[in-house]
Each structure stands twice: as C-alpha cells, then as structure tokens.
Scaffold this active site. Sequence first.
Site, short mmCIF file in Angstrom:
data_model
loop_
_atom_site.label_atom_id
_atom_site.label_comp_id
_atom_site.label_asym_id
_atom_site.label_seq_id
_atom_site.Cartn_x
_atom_site.Cartn_y
_atom_site.Cartn_z
N LYS A 182 0.86 -1.19 0.00
CA LYS A 182 0.00 0.00 0.00
C LYS A 182 0.90 1.24 0.00
O LYS A 182 1.95 1.24 0.67
CB LYS A 182 -0.89 -0.03 1.25
CG LYS A 182 -1.95 1.06 1.32
CD LYS A 182 -2.80 0.90 2.60
CE LYS A 182 -3.92 1.92 2.69
NZ LYS A 182 -4.75 1.72 3.90
N SER A 210 -9.71 1.72 3.01
CA SER A 210 -8.83 2.50 2.17
C SER A 210 -7.79 1.67 1.40
O SER A 210 -7.18 2.18 0.45
CB SER A 210 -8.09 3.53 3.03
OG SER A 210 -7.24 2.88 3.95
N SER A 228 -9.99 -0.76 7.10
CA SER A 228 -9.37 -0.54 5.79
C SER A 228 -8.65 -1.73 5.19
O SER A 228 -8.24 -1.68 4.04
CB SER A 228 -8.39 0.64 5.85
OG SER A 228 -9.10 1.86 5.87
#
Lengths: 486, 488
Positions: A76, A151, A175
Amino acid sequence: MHDKTLTELAAGLRAGEFSSRELTQDLLGRIDRLDGRLNSFITVTAEQALAAAERADAARATGEAGPLNGLPLALKDIFCTRGIKTSCGSRMLDNFAAPYDAGVVERLAAAGTVSLGKTNMDEFAMGSSNENSFYGPVKNPWDLDAVPGGSSGGSAAAVAAGLVPAAMGTDTGGSIRQPAAFCGITGLKPTYGRVSRYGMIAYASSLDQAGPLARSAADCAHLLGAVAGHDVRDSTCVARGVPDYTTDLDAPLSGLKIGLPREYFGDGLSPEVESAVREAIKVFETLGATVRDVSLPHTHYAIPAYYVIAPAEASSNLSRYDGVRFGHRCEDPADLIDLYKRSRAEGFGEEVKRRILIGTHTLSEGFFDAYYKKAQQVRRLIRQDFLDAFDEVDVLMGPASPTPAFDLGANKDPVSMYLQDIYTIAVNLAGIPGISVPAGFAGNRPVGLQVLGTHFAEAQLLNVAHQFQQATDWHLRRPAFAEESA
Amino acid sequence: MQWETVIGLEVHVQLATRSKIFSGASTAFGAEPNSQACAVDLGLPGVLPVLNEQAVAMAVQFGLGIHADIPEVSVFDRKNYFYPDLPKGYQTSQMYDPIVGPGEVEINLEDGSTRTVRIHHAHLEEDAGKSLHEDFHGMTGIDLNRAGTPLLEIVSEPDMRSAKEAAAYLKAIHSIVTYLGISDGNMAEGSMRCDVNVSVRPKGQEAFGTRAEIKNVNSFRFVERAIEFEVERQVELIEDGGDVVQETRLYDPDADETRSMRTKEEANDYRYFPCPDLLPVVLDQAYVDHLRDNLPELPADKRARFENEFGLSAYDAGVLSASRAMAEYFERVKDVCGDAKQAANWVQGELSGALNREGLAIADSPVSADQLGELIVRVLDGTINGKAAKQVFQALWHGEGGSEGNSADAIIEAKGLKQVTDTGAIEAMIDQVIEESPGQVAQYRDAEPDKRGKMIGYFVGQVMKASRGTANPQQVNTMLKEKLDALC
C-alpha cells in the site's frame, strides 16, 4: 501462475518449476496489461522488482532461501520506501520519496520477498471506497462498476485480479477487512502493537495497524509471521514473542465457542450479506463449533467515538504537511500564512480536509472535554464489551460490511460512507485483531465473513479462517477479469 | 500608593543529553545548520518518536533535587500550532501529567538571608528549531539542529516579590541544574531561558493584579532589568487610570524595554491532547530510589556544611557554594592548604578578582586549585609574606612556575621572595634606613608619643622596599619601634 496462493508459489519456487524472476516478469506483464482498467497501482517498480527477484534466485541457489524468498507482493502506498515515491494517495506527497524503508518493508525485503510496486488507496487512508485517491478510483475486479472498498482498495483489487498473490495494507477502521470482503480475498488486521508502525504514514496513530491481504488464511499467516514483532523505533509496538502462525492452522475446531453479536445483525444489514454469513456460520457448526448470541452493547457508539478520535489525531498528524520542508508547495506564496493556506488547500482532498476540520474542532478549547475525552471514555467501554464477550466465547463472527461492494459514486454523503464501517470500526477502538474471509456472494459481488478474537489471538483467528477455507471454496473463486488476458 | 510586585518564572533548561529527546541525532551546539537533524527531527512522514531515557533520568534528578513529588505516571501531550521551525506542527510536551510535581527551591539574597520559592511542577518537552532572518534577503532560513533538544520547563509559583528575588531564583535553578550535571547552564548558548510573569498589586491586597508574560529572557541581568521596566510600566499605567491587559510581551535588551507581542484574545488555542505515539512514562520506585541514592551534594546542603563545618559566614558560604565548579575549587584549595578561612579569602579575593577582570569562568582559571592551595601553605608556614604571596599569585596567573602543584615554590625560589626573618639582616636594613632619613627621624622624635604610631609607616615602607618585600613585616615593625624609641 497468477491465481496461485503464496503457499503454492513458494512450493513451485522451491521445486524449481519457475524462478522468482520468471514469476515477477509474468506478474509485471499482467499489471502492464490489466491495471489500466483497474488502477490498483500508483507506482510499479518493475526495475527494482526484477533486481530483487534475481537476488532471491541467487539466494535460493546458495541455499539461503527462507519460506517467503522470491515471492512477489505489493505495498500500500502508505508504507515508506527508500527512494521510491510514497504518496499516501495524496497530491500533497506526489513529489515525496522517503529516505528510508518502513519497518514492514524492511522485514519483507529481509524475508526475500519482491515488491512489484505501491498500491492505490484513499488519500491518507481516509475512506471506505478508494474513491478519495488523488490518483483516481480503483475498480473492483469482480465488477468494474463497483468500488473495491477502502482505504486499502488498491491492495485488495490487485490481489483479487491476480496481479500479485498478496499485498500489505493498513487498517484504521476497517481498511483491510472491508476491501478484502469487497474483493473476495482474505485480510487480517492484527492486534494494535503487533506490527511496527515505523515508516507507515500516520492517519490515526492509536488505531492504525498494518496487515496482509492475500488469497488464503494460510498466506496471511506466513506474511504476519514475517512482519510482526518488536521494533524499537515504534514505542507502541509490543515486545512480545512472535509465534509461528502456521503451526495451529490445522487444529480442529471442535468445541470452538462462537459468539454472534446481536448488534451486528440488525438494521441496515443487507439480507444477501446476512444469509451468506449465516450459511458460513452453519459450516462452523458442522466443524464442531457451538454458536450463541452475545451482546456488544456500546456498538452504536463506535462510529461517533471513532469520528472524534481518528480526526483529532489526524488533524495533528497531518500538520507536518505545511509546504515548508517536503511535499506540495503552492506557487509564489505571498507570505507564510499564504504558503500554509494554499499548500494545504491544494495538496489535500475534500475528505482529508473534512477530517482535519472535525479534528481541529473537537480538540479546541471548550469542546475537548465534550468530544475527545468523552470519546475516549466510550472507547474504554467498547473495549470492555469485547473483553466481556471473550469471557464467554472464543471468537466473534459477523459480516465484515453491511452491504457487498457498492457502485462507484453511490455513496456521495460522507455519513452514509462512514456507516460502511459499522462492523469493523469498534475493533480498532478496542485494539483487537480481526480477519475477513470470503463467504459467498451477493449477485456477482463477494461477501466477507469477519472473525474477531481477543488481543494477540491472531493464531486462533488464522486457524478458524483456515479451517473454514478447508471446508469451503469461496476463497478459490476468481473474477472473470483476472482470466481475460490469460 | 505602595505597590507590591508579584513574579513567577517559567525556566526552560536544556538537558545535557548526548542525543535528542525523541531521536538519536546529536544535541551538540554550533554545528552547520541542519546537519544534526534526522528524519524524526525533520518531521518526515511515517517516523515516530522514541523517548530518551537519559532525559527522563535527568528530569527525575531535578525533581529529587528540589524535594518534589515524583508522580508514578507522566504523559506526553501534543501542543499544536503552525510555525516554520516546528517541523511536525506540534510540540511534544507535558500538559496534564508532568514528570515532576510540586517542590521547592531555596534562594539566597544579597543580604545573606534565604527564602523559599515553591515550584508548581516541571515537565519535559522538545525544543523547536530556529528561524534565521538574517542572511536571507526576503526569506527565512530554518535550522532544525535544535529541534528535538530536550528541555525541562520549571514552573514556579508566583512567590517572588522583586526583580532581585527573581534573579536570585534563576541563579538557584542554574546552580541546582549545574550541580546535578543535567545542564551546562550556558545562558549565552540558550541552555537556560525564561519566561517571566509579572503583575503588581497595592501593598496589602490579597488578590493578584493582571499579569503580563515576558517571553524568552536569557540572562540574569536581563531578567532583573525586564522586571524593573515592566513593574514601572504597570504602576505608571495604573496610576494614570489605565488597566494592565493580560498579554505576552518581549524584552528588548538594546532598548531596555518590553513590548507587546500578542494579547490574550490573539493567543493560540494549542489543542493539547495526549500524544498517541508515546506511551505514558511509568517510573517504578526502585528506579527513583536509585537516582535519589546517587544524587550529588546540592548547593543548599553544601552551603550549610560550609557554615557549620568550616565556620564560614553565611555570605561566604553562599558565594562559595553558588556553583558546583566554585565549590569544588574551593574545597580542593581548602584540602591542600588545610585552612578553610584562608582558602575562602583567596578564592573570593585574589582569584575571583582576577577571573572577573578577564571575564573567565572558574573552570578556566589559569591557576589551579592545587597551585593556589600550595601558595597558601607557604603563607601559613611563614615562607612568604602577604605581599609576596600576591606577587606569586600574579606569576602563577601568567603561567610562570609551570603547572605542577609545587609551582608556587618554584616562583618563590626564582624571584627570591622567601621571607627574611633573620634579625641581623633586618637590623642592618633598619639601621641604614634610619641613617638615610635624618629629617623623618627628627620629626618622629619631636612628635607626641601617640602620633608616632602613624609615622612609623614611612620607615616600615622603606625597610620593606630595601628588602624587595621579603622582610617579615611584623618583625620590621617591632624592631623599628624599639630602635626609634631608643633615639627619642
């Protein structure tokens, strides 16, 4: 190769069926061909990946290969990577390359894994749909009209689409678990303090925790083992031994006591999600587990408490983005205040600004006691709810999200977006671990079952999830998108 | 109307740790700008603070040194505001649960009396960087070398009643932190800075007046002058029918005045909240006890010992215990010469005079304590007289006689300063002086006997001159008197 699990790929590498370089090249090709439609990567680091793959192959040749050696994955874009852009999904950091690797990145590199690049995400991890990224939304590989969740949407979509076998994400209010559920993969949020936050760009420091997204619970067990453990550079990272999370994967579930929180099966839960989750729970009964209802009475306070605490911390954490030392700086500032105002106004997106405003307000003189202090009291009650429940049952189960993946653009109202995290957010407030595993479909969109355990019960969660995956094949389903270019 | 001044001080002491309070970067002063700022100090994304244990130990030592409560738990908070030399947009400090609780400090006033000033608390925090406005036309340079340097902020109660008391308090704090070795106390380099809260009230009134806070005063002298100016300003304002407004003011040493920086209405809302990146500091009793057992003797105790054990006056004991360096120097001189009063006289007289003239700290004295002690030994055993001793001291000061403990002897030898006590030699010199001074002898003879005592000084001077200062003055005096009186 693209639809295999980490475990299967590791076996292939070990057996010499293919090299890490071949595997890496194959996946880089897929990213090249498919990601234009998915937008799951912000940065693809092909050159570095091939070099790392060659190092891994060389290590294997000299017999120095650990279990994860040569396995490709993605990070990420919230994890700092030395010399490589780390944007956090924000215009603010579009020009930022960290001079250091995050603790998680170091450990994965030390284990011989090969990072293919940095995945898309909601800006500063604020969002539940990946629509808040400066780099544009990510599409759900199961249905390109749907969001991948957020997210960590880029990480989840990339794994589901077969661009990487696994990816690292972060979870502040759901997330990892919610995008895992939306994309039909397995995602684990560890106990707060289990994994180092060093080099992981902060959203809400007391809630943020890194964890793996992968195609199976067993893969998550391998990755957690690699990244967990003490790091002196993070004072909130716990000095506690890291067990081999794969040891107990095959332990039978007979006698396992499962609690179903009543509050997780109430209003707002889509009937299709509910029926998939209840079917999954029946599978556990056939495996010898017992099921009972429990209550987490303060559940409905979790979202309000979270939206006081997380923005409060964020408003302070994001003050460093001021255009002075790094990151976005406006053109020709007239003076210092103009520099601050325009750099931040231009650098941050709408949702980030909204949360900075909320947080600044709740910490202000005259509001601090009513909001922040009260929210911290509520947080203790929520934590106590879980501890009380774990006195009675071993694990809690319920849906990871009230609905399957929704359409892009469907949740325009911030509050309806916040309510997406109703089943995941309390877990971060309590600091306990949670895992989302594929448990069926609502139409063509996956449904995730969430399993929660007490602090540091990751091995148990992984065992429960793995046994479910031995009895079902939901986690083996692949979206048609992943096959298009095969 | 009679006015009473009420003063409270917030003193920021830079702790003498090698690395910063939350990072491993060096704290050394004077390096190239930004050469001692790591990713943590720069506030780069993703980095986290790690508390320096040494800073905690030093804060606790200070607390023990002022007999304060040491709470078991203290917590770091974030003080949020934007400023270019504050990299994270917040300062990590302790707002609600400081590391040191209430304590007290004894201050020494010029008249030799002492007073107690209560300490409200002391807390740990990080320093900010520096904004450099010179050298950059139309721009500001930022040096983050200082960012993250550990500070102990010591907050007093409003217990001081004059500028002199405030200065004495600041000196007492300076003395305690340097005795403890937790700060170099170098005010010129900013190792100690203070904010002064000043208000005035009619004498006898219980309620405090409205206070002004004077920021960043960085010398003992400026503290006194800033307060004196501010008191005068406030009294004049009130007597002219005005009101003091609560505000932050700045002392300008060049203009010798305070100026308004911002009023209460313009004050920042710092939005303090507990720093989620740092765990609460929990001190176990054994740790605190260990630090307590290893505390050095502190100024108040030393002062009392100098009075009681050495029989020094309160004033002398106060001066000699004012700094650890001074006290250690004095005690060494005393150990070498064995006479506390002589040691005290020399250290406060000849040595302090010379140091002051050249603006040197006692640590930089060209005359070592051993050398001075040996010099005093030679005075005490009669080898040299007081006048010669001063000559020897000057020679030592200028590096003559080498740096060994016995260098006084070498100088005495080389300069022939050994005291002449041989009666025959002195007598010969006396006879010659009498012979060469018939006029003075006649005057002496003609004077009333009770005036003669004064007149003998001339002859003593001549004899001492003839001996190049080496004759024993008492002996000269006695023998001269006998000889002259015999002529009458």
